[in-house]
Design a protein around this motif. Structure first.
Motif, PDB file in Angstrom:
ATOM      1  N   GLY A   1      -3.831 -21.164  16.993  1.00 48.90           N
ATOM      2  CA  GLY A   1      -2.732 -21.996  17.289  1.00 48.90           C
ATOM      3  C   GLY A   1      -1.498 -21.370  17.106  1.00 48.90           C
ATOM      4  N   ASP A   2      -1.452 -19.982  16.907  1.00 44.26           N
ATOM      5  CA  ASP A   2      -0.213 -19.367  16.694  1.00 44.26           C
ATOM      6  C   ASP A   2       0.757 -19.211  17.944  1.00 44.26           C
ATOM      7  N   GLN A   3       1.778 -20.134  18.069  1.00 45.23           N
ATOM      8  CA  GLN A   3       2.597 -20.081  19.226  1.00 45.23           C
ATOM      9  C   GLN A   3       3.362 -18.596  19.529  1.00 45.23           C
ATOM     10  N   GLY A   4       3.523 -18.004  18.067  1.00 45.04           N
ATOM     11  CA  GLY A   4       4.207 -16.582  18.269  1.00 45.04           C
ATOM     12  C   GLY A   4       3.260 -15.560  18.994  1.00 45.04           C
ATOM     13  N   ALA A   5       1.963 -15.764  18.644  1.00 50.61           N
ATOM     14  CA  ALA A   5       1.021 -14.970  19.481  1.00 50.61           C
ATOM     15  C   ALA A   5       1.235 -15.203  21.151  1.00 50.61           C
ATOM     16  N   LEU A   6       1.390 -16.176  21.490  1.00 52.91           N
ATOM     17  CA  LEU A   6       1.476 -16.621  22.926  1.00 52.91           C
ATOM     18  C   LEU A   6       2.814 -16.115  23.437  1.00 52.91           C
ATOM     19  N   THR A   7       3.746 -15.902  22.708  1.00 53.70           N
ATOM     20  CA  THR A   7       4.960 -15.180  22.909  1.00 53.70           C
ATOM     21  C   THR A   7       4.842 -13.872  23.040  1.00 53.70           C
ATOM     22  N   GLN A   8       4.234 -13.319  22.215  1.00 51.87           N
ATOM     23  CA  GLN A   8       3.695 -11.857  22.208  1.00 51.87           C
ATOM     24  C   GLN A   8       3.116 -11.578  23.545  1.00 51.87           C
ATOM     25  N   LEU A   9       2.217 -12.383  24.020  1.00 53.79           N
ATOM     26  CA  LEU A   9       1.161 -11.940  25.025  1.00 53.79           C
ATOM     27  C   LEU A   9       2.126 -12.207  26.068  1.00 53.79           C
ATOM     28  N   VAL A  10       2.878 -13.112  26.535  1.00 52.84           N
ATOM     29  CA  VAL A  10       4.050 -13.132  27.326  1.00 52.84           C
ATOM     30  C   VAL A  10       4.789 -12.075  27.721  1.00 52.84           C
ATOM     31  N   SER A  11       5.377 -11.403  26.436  1.00 54.90           N
ATOM     32  CA  SER A  11       6.000 -10.515  26.363  1.00 54.90           C
ATOM     33  C   SER A  11       5.118  -8.979  26.850  1.00 54.90           C
ATOM     34  N   ARG A  12       4.196  -8.937  26.661  1.00 49.98           N
ATOM     35  CA  ARG A  12       3.271  -7.765  27.059  1.00 49.98           C
ATOM     36  C   ARG A  12       2.848  -7.743  28.393  1.00 49.98           C
ATOM     37  N   HIS A  13       2.402  -8.912  28.882  1.00 44.98           N
ATOM     38  CA  HIS A  13       1.843  -8.893  30.189  1.00 44.98           C
ATOM     39  C   HIS A  13       2.454 -10.129  31.111  1.00 44.98           C
TER      40      HIS A  13
ATOM     41  N   GLN B   1      10.031  -9.002  22.675  1.00 44.65           N
ATOM     42  CA  GLN B   1       9.433  -9.038  21.251  1.00 44.65           C
ATOM     43  C   GLN B   1      10.477  -8.616  20.519  1.00 44.65           C
ATOM     44  N   THR B   2      10.889  -9.263  19.337  1.00 46.83           N
ATOM     45  CA  THR B   2      11.554  -8.808  18.388  1.00 46.83           C
ATOM     46  C   THR B   2      10.772  -8.092  17.192  1.00 46.83           C
ATOM     47  N   GLY B   3      11.449  -7.260  16.544  1.00 46.25           N
ATOM     48  CA  GLY B   3      10.694  -6.828  15.292  1.00 46.25           C
ATOM     49  C   GLY B   3       9.790  -6.003  15.934  1.00 46.25           C
ATOM     50  N   VAL B   4      10.231  -4.800  16.848  1.00 44.08           N
ATOM     51  CA  VAL B   4       9.268  -4.128  17.656  1.00 44.08           C
ATOM     52  C   VAL B   4       8.478  -3.245  16.512  1.00 44.08           C
ATOM     53  N   GLY B   5       9.127  -2.831  15.150  1.00 42.30           N
ATOM     54  CA  GLY B   5       8.522  -2.051  14.272  1.00 42.30           C
ATOM     55  C   GLY B   5       7.327  -2.727  13.581  1.00 42.30           C
ATOM     56  N   SER B   6       7.205  -3.920  13.574  1.00 43.52           N
ATOM     57  CA  SER B   6       6.339  -4.775  12.656  1.00 43.52           C
ATOM     58  C   SER B   6       4.816  -4.389  13.322  1.00 43.52           C
TER      59      SER B   6
ATOM     60  N   ALA C   1      -6.574  -8.340  21.776  1.00 44.30           N
ATOM     61  CA  ALA C   1      -7.704  -9.152  21.516  1.00 44.30           C
ATOM     62  C   ALA C   1      -7.205  -9.786  20.179  1.00 44.30           C
ATOM     63  N   ALA C   2      -6.529  -9.248  19.172  1.00 42.21           N
ATOM     64  CA  ALA C   2      -6.187  -9.895  18.006  1.00 42.21           C
ATOM     65  C   ALA C   2      -5.019 -11.047  18.356  1.00 42.21           C
ATOM     66  N   ILE C   3      -4.202 -10.737  19.335  1.00 43.26           N
ATOM     67  CA  ILE C   3      -3.243 -11.661  19.721  1.00 43.26           C
ATOM     68  C   ILE C   3      -3.837 -12.914  20.411  1.00 43.26           C
ATOM     69  N   VAL C   4      -4.961 -12.745  21.183  1.00 41.77           N
ATOM     70  CA  VAL C   4      -5.866 -13.970  21.646  1.00 41.77           C
ATOM     71  C   VAL C   4      -6.265 -14.649  20.555  1.00 41.77           C
TER      72      VAL C   4
ATOM     73  N   GLU D   1       5.323 -20.271  39.152  1.00 36.46           N
ATOM     74  CA  GLU D   1       4.470 -21.373  38.718  1.00 36.46           C
ATOM     75  C   GLU D   1       3.056 -20.870  38.168  1.00 36.46           C
ATOM     76  N   VAL D   2       2.477 -19.863  38.931  1.00 36.85           N
ATOM     77  CA  VAL D   2       1.156 -19.385  38.848  1.00 36.85           C
ATOM     78  C   VAL D   2       1.067 -18.426  37.543  1.00 36.85           C
ATOM     79  N   VAL D   3       2.120 -17.953  37.240  1.00 35.28           N
ATOM     80  CA  VAL D   3       2.328 -17.002  36.005  1.00 35.28           C
ATOM     81  C   VAL D   3       2.388 -18.151  34.872  1.00 35.28           C
ATOM     82  N   GLN D   4       3.108 -18.939  34.614  1.00 28.65           N
ATOM     83  CA  GLN D   4       3.293 -20.162  33.729  1.00 28.65           C
ATOM     84  C   GLN D   4       1.746 -20.660  33.690  1.00 28.65           C
ATOM     85  N   ASP D   5       1.056 -21.039  34.743  1.00 21.89           N
ATOM     86  CA  ASP D   5      -0.387 -21.532  34.722  1.00 21.89           C
ATOM     87  C   ASP D   5      -1.268 -20.457  34.101  1.00 21.89           C
ATOM     88  N   VAL D   6      -1.038 -19.264  34.160  1.00 19.63           N
ATOM     89  CA  VAL D   6      -2.010 -18.364  33.985  1.00 19.63           C
ATOM     90  C   VAL D   6      -1.760 -18.268  32.215  1.00 19.63           C
ATOM     91  N   PHE D   7      -0.608 -18.549  31.760  1.00 17.68           N
ATOM     92  CA  PHE D   7      -0.353 -18.417  30.276  1.00 17.68           C
ATOM     93  C   PHE D   7      -0.807 -19.633  29.615  1.00 17.68           C
TER      94      PHE D   7
END
Length: 193
Positions: free
Chosen positions: A28-40, A6-11, A19-22, A60-66
């Protein structure tokens, strides 16, 4: 798939609770999905790789999870589970499905028989005592009964606490702890001559 940092670590967004990311994903915020992938993503990939023993299947399983998390973000309820528990619960089910599918395909002759040993054997020429011990531990874990292996890996590779791991497996915490006790006993017997 590489899991982006995740870029902008200080943001404020990078420090947002899961929960806020979800909730943002549900909107519909695709950036939130990127953030969740970065974390988990890394932890989920480690769990799936160790459970399935195959990097391609794990990926494949991880991609399916997200993908499922993205599609069903509106169904997530923070009062019933943490986001990590929710994601690992999806991963557990997808891993079980993947193993069943491989076993069925092997049974009907459509795929290679599932290996019971880890796919990554240490190089004997470069092996150190520590690597040898790690290889033996991986082999012993791979030979555990499925639910015991899952319990060990959710804690070790997934980094979940007992309550979260039990919830991800869909069992009570006492049942999860009993799986851990049996798995650890078996591992001690196999690893300590």
């Amino acid at each position: 798939m590489d899991y982006p940092l995740q870029t902008g670590v200080g943001s404020d967004r990078s420090r947002a609770p899961d929960a806020a990311i979800v909730r943002r994903m549900a909107a519909g915020d695709q950036g939130a999905l990127t953030q969740l992938v970065s974390r988990h993503g890394g932890g989920l990939r480690g769990f799936c790789l160790r459970y399935l023993g195959n990097a391609a299947d794990a990926e494949e399983v991880v991609q399916d999870v997200f993908f499922r998390a993205w599609r069903h973000a509106d169904r997530y309820r923070p009062e019933t589970a943490t986001v990590a528990t929710w994601l690992y619960g999806i991963a557990v089910n997808r891993c079980i499905d993947r193993r069943r599918s491989r076993a069925f395909r092997a049974f009907v002759g459509l795929g290679a028989r599932e290996e019971t040993e880890p796919s990554e054997a240490p190089d004997p020429l470069r092996q150190t005592e520590g690597r040898d011990a790690l290889a033996k531990a991986r082999e012993a874990i791979a030979l555990l009964p499925e639910r015991q292996r899952m319990a060990i890996l959710l804690g070790a590779a997934g980094g979940l606490d007992n309550a979260s791991a039990a919830q991800a497996m869909g069992i009570r915490i006492g049942a999860y702890e009993q799986l851990l006790v049996r798995a650890r006993r078996t591992l001690r017997q196999r690893l300590d001559p």
